[in-house]
Design an enzyme around this catalytic site. Sequence first.
Site, PDB file in Angstrom:
ATOM      1  CG  HIS A 146      -1.929  -1.303   0.677  1.00 29.80           C
ATOM      2  ND1 HIS A 146      -2.855  -1.493  -0.081  1.00 29.80           N
ATOM      3  CD2 HIS A 146      -1.348  -2.264   1.431  1.00 29.80           C
ATOM      4  CE1 HIS A 146      -3.510  -2.271   0.551  1.00 29.80           C
ATOM      5  NE2 HIS A 146      -3.099  -3.142   1.136  1.00 29.80           N
ATOM      6  NE  ARG A 195      11.945  -5.536 -20.595  1.00 28.99           N
ATOM      7  CZ  ARG A 195      12.658  -4.292 -20.517  1.00 28.99           C
ATOM      8  NH1 ARG A 195      11.115  -3.410 -20.372  1.00 28.99           N
ATOM      9  NH2 ARG A 195      13.016  -4.047 -22.236  1.00 28.99           N
ATOM     10  CD  GLU A 205      14.427  -8.772 -28.337  1.00 28.21           C
ATOM     11  OE1 GLU A 205      14.607  -8.483 -27.433  1.00 28.21           O
ATOM     12  OE2 GLU A 205      14.225 -10.118 -27.995  1.00 28.21           O
ATOM     13  CG  ASN A 236      17.201  -2.105 -24.618  1.00 25.40           C
ATOM     14  OD1 ASN A 236      17.353  -1.164 -25.023  1.00 25.40           O
ATOM     15  ND2 ASN A 236      17.137  -2.494 -23.047  1.00 25.40           N
ATOM     16  CG  ASP A 237      18.802  -8.140 -26.051  1.00 21.12           C
ATOM     17  OD1 ASP A 237      19.720  -8.849 -25.689  1.00 21.12           O
ATOM     18  OD2 ASP A 237      17.779  -9.034 -25.909  1.00 21.12           O
ATOM     19  NE  ARG A 246      20.504  -6.648 -22.447  1.00 21.34           N
ATOM     20  CZ  ARG A 246      19.185  -6.648 -22.664  1.00 21.34           C
ATOM     21  NH1 ARG A 246      18.835  -7.034 -23.768  1.00 21.34           N
ATOM     22  NH2 ARG A 246      17.835  -6.040 -21.872  1.00 21.34           N
ATOM     23  CB  CYS A 269      10.120  -2.140 -27.303  1.00 22.66           C
ATOM     24  SG  CYS A 269      10.557  -3.013 -27.537  1.00 22.66           S
TER      25      CYS A 269
HETATM   26  C1  PEP Z   1      15.675  -5.259 -26.038  1.00 25.43           C
HETATM   27  O1  PEP Z   1      16.587  -6.054 -25.896  1.00 25.43           O
HETATM   28  O2  PEP Z   1      15.644  -4.397 -26.267  1.00 25.43           O
HETATM   29  C2  PEP Z   1      14.120  -5.354 -24.853  1.00 25.43           C
HETATM   30  C3  PEP Z   1      13.358  -4.652 -25.035  1.00 25.43           C
HETATM   31  O3  PEP Z   1      14.154  -6.547 -24.609  1.00 25.43           O
HETATM   32  P1  PEP Z   1      14.561  -7.097 -22.897  1.00 25.43           P
HETATM   33  O4  PEP Z   1      15.371  -5.135 -22.596  1.00 25.43           O
HETATM   34  O5  PEP Z   1      13.799  -7.111 -21.897  1.00 25.43           O
HETATM   35  O6  PEP Z   1      15.853  -7.973 -23.049  1.00 25.43           O
HETATM   36 MG    MG Z   2      15.509  -8.056 -25.524  1.00 20.87          MG
END
Ligand code: PEP
Ligand code: MG
Length: 551
Positions: free
Chosen positions: A188, A294, A428, A451-452, A462, A499
Amino acid sequence: MKAATGVKVVNGIAIGRIRICRAPSYDVDDSSVADTAAELARFEQARIRVRDQQRLLRERALQNAGEDSAAIFEAHELMLDDEDLIDACKEIILSQRHTAEYAVREGFDDAAQMFRDMDDPYFQARSADVVDLKNAMLDELLGRGTDKMQETEPFILVAEDLTPSETVKLDKSLLLGLVTREGSSSSHTAILARSLNLPTLIQCRDIADEWDGKFAILDGCNSCIYIEPTKDLIDSLTARRNKDLKEAALLRQLRGEPNITLDGHAVRVFANISEPADVSAVQTNDAEGVGLFRSEFVYLNSKTDPTEEEQFEAYKRVLEALAPRQVIIRTCDIGADKTVDYMKLDKEENPALGLRAIRICLTRRDFFRRQLRALLRASACGNLGIMFPMIISVREVRECRKILEECRRELEGEGVKMGPVEVGIMIETPAAALCADELAEEADFFSIGTNDLTQYTCAIDRQNAKLEPFSDTHHPAVLRLIRMTIEAGHRHNIWVGICGELGADLSLTEMFLRMGVDELSVNPKSVLPLRRIIRSLDLSRPAGQALMPEE
Ligand code: PEP
Ligand code: MG
């Protein structure tokens, strides 16, 4: 000066005196009683009165703290009608011949413990609701007042944890920030903090009674509270707070405004979330939808394989709260850096290149089907999109869609209602970006996981901080793959979003819009800053040289 750390729920800086809120203690008579009928009547009277109080608290919460807080009291009314809980208390009065107070303490404590023992953190956090109702029942039976804290000056509230009725009785106009020793992201305290956007720390283990009345600075950004800070620290954090407040007020003015450039080009700005508790951040920051939910939280927060029902409940909660906004849920992306014991994944030499995400799902079909069935069932509760992570081939997408179709037919056979679902894939890997034309034939949309995509394109782990000097988040190869993906998607009439973290990089917004991106999905805090940039752009004017990656 003393400093203590915790887990931040809401960023921001609060400066003021500390008030400690202590949990109430009750002296409960445990001697036996002769007139059990009278005790049963007292129990019943208290239950009805407390239920009426919860209705009033719900109305008050709706005015002062928003729908999320009000929903808590609605749940309390239902808990007070729970037959198992009522029967357990009555049984203690009748068979053990105890007072109504004793029965309430024992019966409600048992129920609170039952919630605490559950795997799902959302249900664990519900034990605080039962404790809250126990206290309300004891206040009623012992004839105690339940008035709010008598404060006249703004204060930082410090407590073991806050119960729902404590949070609603607080004078919000005087509340600067919150610090609790206990609590989770669905507690809460966290719900209140997010709905009021108050700087907040939970799990601050070093809270001490002697803090009461002392001057302090709560620095949410650094997950820290300073007790009796030095003058230098007060000056620097005051300046930062004033700047933050000014910026937040400017951004608030953008709520409700469209994400449209000066020359009339619209782009969708969605939010990325990781658990149902993030819904209020989506609403507060006025995101148009969720572009990446996610779903790993259901796996990471559980000690055993989550059931279809547990997953369905979590997805349903988010879809219902955000309808009619679209919520795109990514299927399980466990593996690599995200592991859980109960899945008993083999140790791998190169986990980032190993059995992860869709590869696990296509290897463990029953596991995958459980998630897909939960998702399809939840599709009746709002506007759902599903996307598959780490795709590298047409064969994989076809296989995923085939299993999804089988699940749909199975559920239809069971008479389950479902809604329409957009089915997309994440881009990705360089393999996916380079095969985007073929993949676009198989999907309703693309969402680029930068990111990937950056990790696999640049061969930069990463997770490895030592590689920082070699990493280039604007690497031309990555930008070129993004552009190729957008163009391929459009050639096949599907929409393309981003994303990954790069979507929130404001220095790239103009480039992405010029590439034709249809949606940017970013952390909720970046939604309004992104809207500000989009609204300042004019794409009809020629782009600067640096704005497009070279051919
Ligand atoms: C990505 O890889 O950019 C992504 C959005 O997925 P995650 O960061 O959860 O691997
Ligand atoms: Mg990813």
